[in-house]
Design a protein around this motif. Structure first.
Motif, PDB file in Angstrom:
ATOM      1  N   ARG A  28      58.002 -27.378  42.805  1.00  0.00           N
ATOM      2  CA  ARG A  28      58.881 -28.616  42.863  1.00  0.00           C
ATOM      3  C   ARG A  28      58.280 -29.673  42.365  1.00  0.00           C
ATOM      4  O   ARG A  28      59.182 -30.576  41.695  1.00  0.00           O
ATOM      5  N   ASP A  29      57.071 -29.784  42.388  1.00  0.00           N
ATOM      6  CA  ASP A  29      56.607 -30.984  41.705  1.00  0.00           C
ATOM      7  C   ASP A  29      56.616 -30.909  40.078  1.00  0.00           C
ATOM      8  O   ASP A  29      56.944 -31.864  39.424  1.00  0.00           O
ATOM      9  N   GLN A  30      56.618 -29.751  39.529  1.00  0.00           N
ATOM     10  CA  GLN A  30      56.974 -29.302  38.268  1.00  0.00           C
ATOM     11  C   GLN A  30      58.295 -29.961  37.773  1.00  0.00           C
ATOM     12  O   GLN A  30      58.569 -30.510  36.786  1.00  0.00           O
ATOM     13  N   LEU A  31      59.257 -29.495  38.741  1.00  0.00           N
ATOM     14  CA  LEU A  31      60.498 -29.818  38.393  1.00  0.00           C
ATOM     15  C   LEU A  31      61.055 -31.405  38.402  1.00  0.00           C
ATOM     16  O   LEU A  31      61.641 -32.123  37.653  1.00  0.00           O
ATOM     17  N   ARG A  32      60.264 -32.244  39.438  1.00  0.00           N
ATOM     18  CA  ARG A  32      60.339 -33.798  39.554  1.00  0.00           C
ATOM     19  C   ARG A  32      59.612 -34.161  38.048  1.00  0.00           C
ATOM     20  O   ARG A  32      60.423 -35.098  37.739  1.00  0.00           O
ATOM     21  N   GLY A  33      58.547 -33.583  37.596  1.00  0.00           N
ATOM     22  CA  GLY A  33      58.255 -34.082  36.418  1.00  0.00           C
ATOM     23  C   GLY A  33      59.183 -33.823  35.344  1.00  0.00           C
ATOM     24  O   GLY A  33      59.262 -34.579  34.266  1.00  0.00           O
ATOM     25  N   LEU A  34      59.954 -33.035  35.323  1.00  0.00           N
ATOM     26  CA  LEU A  34      60.848 -32.526  34.053  1.00  0.00           C
ATOM     27  C   LEU A  34      61.945 -33.510  33.960  1.00  0.00           C
ATOM     28  O   LEU A  34      62.466 -34.270  33.009  1.00  0.00           O
ATOM     29  N   ALA A  35      62.399 -33.923  35.396  1.00  0.00           N
ATOM     30  CA  ALA A  35      63.545 -35.016  35.505  1.00  0.00           C
ATOM     31  C   ALA A  35      62.834 -36.392  35.073  1.00  0.00           C
ATOM     32  O   ALA A  35      63.693 -36.984  34.431  1.00  0.00           O
ATOM     33  N   ASP A  36      61.582 -36.719  35.214  1.00  0.00           N
ATOM     34  CA  ASP A  36      60.876 -38.068  34.862  1.00  0.00           C
ATOM     35  C   ASP A  36      60.765 -37.966  33.215  1.00  0.00           C
ATOM     36  O   ASP A  36      60.604 -39.102  32.795  1.00  0.00           O
ATOM     37  N   SER A  37      60.742 -37.147  32.674  1.00  0.00           N
ATOM     38  CA  SER A  37      60.584 -36.827  31.247  1.00  0.00           C
ATOM     39  C   SER A  37      61.724 -36.777  30.330  1.00  0.00           C
ATOM     40  O   SER A  37      61.746 -36.844  29.340  1.00  0.00           O
ATOM     41  N   GLY A  38      63.023 -36.623  31.056  1.00  0.00           N
ATOM     42  CA  GLY A  38      64.093 -36.808  30.158  1.00  0.00           C
ATOM     43  C   GLY A  38      64.772 -35.346  29.653  1.00  0.00           C
ATOM     44  O   GLY A  38      65.769 -35.315  28.992  1.00  0.00           O
ATOM     45  N   TYR A  39      64.137 -34.304  30.365  1.00  0.00           N
ATOM     46  CA  TYR A  39      64.999 -33.034  29.880  1.00  0.00           C
ATOM     47  C   TYR A  39      66.244 -33.112  30.906  1.00  0.00           C
ATOM     48  O   TYR A  39      66.343 -33.700  31.751  1.00  0.00           O
ATOM     49  N   SER A  40      67.104 -32.238  30.406  1.00  0.00           N
ATOM     50  CA  SER A  40      68.670 -32.356  31.026  1.00  0.00           C
ATOM     51  C   SER A  40      68.717 -31.308  31.712  1.00  0.00           C
ATOM     52  O   SER A  40      69.577 -31.369  32.675  1.00  0.00           O
ATOM     53  N   THR A  41      68.077 -30.065  31.455  1.00  0.00           N
ATOM     54  CA  THR A  41      68.297 -28.780  32.382  1.00  0.00           C
ATOM     55  C   THR A  41      67.161 -27.810  32.830  1.00  0.00           C
ATOM     56  O   THR A  41      66.221 -27.735  31.925  1.00  0.00           O
ATOM     57  N   ILE A  42      67.413 -27.332  33.918  1.00  0.00           N
ATOM     58  CA  ILE A  42      66.279 -26.587  34.497  1.00  0.00           C
ATOM     59  C   ILE A  42      66.869 -25.075  34.385  1.00  0.00           C
ATOM     60  O   ILE A  42      68.071 -24.976  34.969  1.00  0.00           O
ATOM     61  N   LEU A  43      66.209 -24.328  33.972  1.00  0.00           N
ATOM     62  CA  LEU A  43      66.825 -22.843  33.577  1.00  0.00           C
ATOM     63  C   LEU A  43      65.869 -21.685  34.268  1.00  0.00           C
ATOM     64  O   LEU A  43      64.571 -21.986  34.225  1.00  0.00           O
TER      65      LEU A  43
END
Length: 275
Positions: A28-43
Motif C-alpha cells: 500500500r505504501d508503494q502504491l501511495r508513492g506511485l500516486a505522489d510521483s505522477g504515474y497514471s495507472t497501477i497495473l
C-alpha cells in the motif's frame, strides 16, 4: 503495404506493473508513492499462483489511491470469456470508471500453464476469437452509458486486426531484441485509422529487468545492443529524451515500467506526464 494511421500527439502517461510481492502495508505504501510521483495507472499481471488474482488486487489498489488501475494483461485462455468480461465491468463500476481492461492471448508458455491448471488447451488459431468474445461481452455488460477502455496486447495479424476494430490502447508484443527499425515497420503496418493510443512495454531499464514483465533469462546487454524499444537508459535525462523521441517518431505515448524502477524514473515521470 503500409496500414492506415491517424497520428495525434497524445499527452504522455506512465503505468507501473505493481504485483503484490511484499506484505500488504508495504505494498500500500508503494502504491501511495506511485500516486505522489505522477504515474497514471497501477497495473496487475495475470499469472496464477504467483501473486493474488488481478481483480481483487486492483479493487484494493483503487481504494488506496485515486489512480487508474488495469490488468497487464488478462490471459484470455485461462478463464471463460463472460467471467472475464463480468469482472472487468464490475471493476469499472466499482472504481467509478478508473479501470482499464488489458487483455491478450497469454504469456509465452501459456499451453504448459493451462496443462498445470487442468484447463483445456486453446489452439493458437482460436485465441484471438477468445479475446473477441471477452470484448463483445464487456460491451454488452457496459451498455450504452459506460465504456470500459480496452488495452490489447497484440502480436500476429489476427490480433492486430481485432485491435484495429476494438482497442482503445494497443501494446505490440515483440521479441525483446527486436530492433527499432523492425518495430517501426510493425507500427507503420498497423491499421490505426481509429487513432488508438499506442503503449510501450519497457521491461529493461539500464541493467534492471522487471519481474513479471520479462523472462528470468533476459540479458539487458543484448536488449540494449539490439537498439530495442524494450530498453531505456537508467539516466533520467537520457530516458526522458528517448521517451520523447519514441512519441515523435513512432507515436508511443503510454509507457509501462516495472515497480522496481518506479523511484528511479520518478523524475522523468514528473517532467513528462501530461505533456
Amino acid at each position: 503495404m503500409t496500414g492506415h494511421s491517424t497520428r495525434e500527439c497524445r499527452p504522455l502517461r506512465f503505468g507501473i506493473v505493481a504485483p503484490v510481492t511484499t506484505d500488504m502495508p508495504t505494498w500500500r505504501d508503494q502504491l501511495r508513492g506511485l500516486a505522489d510521483s505522477g504515474y497514471s495507472t497501477i497495473l496487475m499481471p495475470d499469472v496464477p499462483q504467483w501473486q493474488p488474482a488481478p481483480g481483487p488486487a486492483l479493487a484494493v489498489a483503487a481504494t488506496v489511491t485515486d489512480l487508474r488501475v488495469g490488468t497487464w494483461v488478462y490471459a484470455s485462455p485461462v478463464r471463460p470469456a463472460w467471467i472475464t468480461a463480468w469482472e472487468a465491468h464490475s471493476l469499472s463500476v466499482l472504481t467509478d470508471g478508473r479501470f482499464e481492461m488489458g487483455i491478450g492471448t497469454g504469456r509465452p508458455g501459456i499451453a504448459e500453464q493451462l496443462r498445470e491448471l487442468g484447463l483445456p488447451a486453446t489452439p493458437v488459431g482460436r485465441r484471438s476469437s477468445q479475446v473477441r468474445e471477452v470484448i463483445t461481452a464487456l460491451r454488452d455488460l457496459d451498455g450504452p452509458d459506460r465504456h470500459t477502455p480496452v488495452v490489447m496486447a497484440v502480436g500476429g495479424p489476427k490480433a492486430q486486426a481485432l485491435a484495429a476494430e476494438f482497442a482503445d490502447t494497443v501494446n505490440f508484443v515483440m521479441p525483446q531484441t527486436e530492433t527499432r527499425a523492425a518495430t517501426k515497420q510493425r507500427v507503420e503496418r498497423f491499421d490505426n485509422r481509429r487513432g488508438a493510443e499506442l503503449a510501450l512495454h519497457v521491461p529493461v531499464i539500464g541493467d534492471s529487468v522487471a519481474a513479471f514483465m520479462a523472462g528470468p533469462d533476459t540479458d539487458p546487454a543484448a536488449v540494449r545492443a539490439a537498439d530495442s524499444l524494450a530498453f531505456l537508459p537508467s539516466d533520467p535525462a537520457a530516458a526522458a529524451e528517448e521517451i520523447q523521441r519514441r512519441r515523435e517518431e513512432l507515436g508511443f505515448s503510454y509507457f509501462v515500467f516495472g515497480a522496481g524502477v518506479a523511484g528511479a524514473l520518478a523524475p522523468v515521470v514528473a517532467e513528462l506526464a501530461g505533456r
